[in-house]
Enzyme design. Structure first.
Site, PDB file in Angstrom:
ATOM      1  N   HIS A  56     -96.740  50.816 -41.618  1.00 44.23           N
ATOM      2  CA  HIS A  56     -97.572  50.188 -42.640  1.00 44.23           C
ATOM      3  C   HIS A  56     -98.966  50.805 -42.597  1.00 44.23           C
ATOM      4  O   HIS A  56     -99.440  51.235 -41.529  1.00 44.23           O
ATOM      5  CB  HIS A  56     -97.675  48.692 -42.391  1.00 44.23           C
ATOM      6  N   GLU A  58    -101.937  49.522 -42.649  1.00 48.23           N
ATOM      7  CA  GLU A  58    -102.881  48.888 -41.723  1.00 48.23           C
ATOM      8  C   GLU A  58    -102.636  49.350 -40.288  1.00 48.23           C
ATOM      9  O   GLU A  58    -103.583  49.642 -39.554  1.00 48.23           O
ATOM     10  CB  GLU A  58    -102.769  47.356 -41.800  1.00 48.23           C
ATOM     11  N   CYS A  86     -99.482  41.921 -44.055  1.00 51.48           N
ATOM     12  CA  CYS A  86     -98.290  41.135 -43.708  1.00 51.48           C
ATOM     13  C   CYS A  86     -98.475  40.546 -42.300  1.00 51.48           C
ATOM     14  O   CYS A  86     -99.437  40.881 -41.602  1.00 51.48           O
ATOM     15  CB  CYS A  86     -97.050  42.024 -43.769  1.00 51.48           C
ATOM     16  N   CYS A  89     -98.837  43.263 -39.468  1.00 49.66           N
ATOM     17  CA  CYS A  89    -100.157  43.894 -39.494  1.00 49.66           C
ATOM     18  C   CYS A  89    -101.249  42.905 -39.085  1.00 49.66           C
ATOM     19  O   CYS A  89    -102.210  43.282 -38.415  1.00 49.66           O
ATOM     20  CB  CYS A  89    -100.440  44.451 -40.880  1.00 49.66           C
TER      21      CYS A  89
END
Length: 159
Positions: A56, A58, A86, A89
């Site tokens: 991801h 992040e 999410c 993260c």
């Protein structure tokens, strides 16, 4: 800490990066920038569809910031994202001690703030290695950031 007038500038860059991730890289349109003292430390686009679902934006940005700053403590940093982080993260944000999180679009079905209160959980801050909750600034440039996210569960804040 970053002044509020800079928040739009960095979110605008996230939106542009997210559009590149989608249009050029053929990945999902998520991007992240980490800033310390008005200096960009790390920039990342999502890479989760390229064979590793943990990539991801992040998490990639946090990893890069830790390498550049030679520290896992990012307590002087602000994280910018075009979409609410999410839960996965959000835990990484709390563990890396990021002081402020700014995002455009909420995620009431998948968010680590809207759905699961990871980013604002005070009790989590008393458990090692997590930190106190970061300051949250939501809905920045929400109309500019909006894409066809509804099918993924991300929607524009109605505030």
């Amino acid at each position: 800490m970053i002044e509020k007038n800079f928040d739009k500038e960095y979110i605008k860059k996230c939106i542009s990066l997210a559009n590149q991730a989608y249009n050029v890289d053929k990945d999902v349109p998520f991007a992240c920038i980490i800033v310390r003292k008005d200096e960009i430390v790390a920039i990342a686009k999502n890479r989760a569809t390229k064979g590793d679902i943990t990539r991801h934006a992040e998490i990639l940005a946090i990893q890069e910031a830790q390498k550049i700053l030679d520290s896992s403590d990012l307590s002087e940093c602000t994280l910018y994202s075009n979409v609410e982080p999410c839960p996965m993260c959000s835990f990484m944000i709390r563990e890396s001690r990021i002081a402020k999180v700014c995002f455009s679009l909420s995620s009431p079905k998948m968010g680590g703030y809207s759905k699961w209160p990871i980013l604002q959980d005070e009790a989590l801050g008393h458990i090692y290695p997590f930190s106190k909750p970061p300051k949250i600034v939501k809905g920045i440039l929400k109309h500019e950031a909006k894409r066809d996210f509804e099918k993924l569960g991300w929607v524009v804040f109605s505030e």
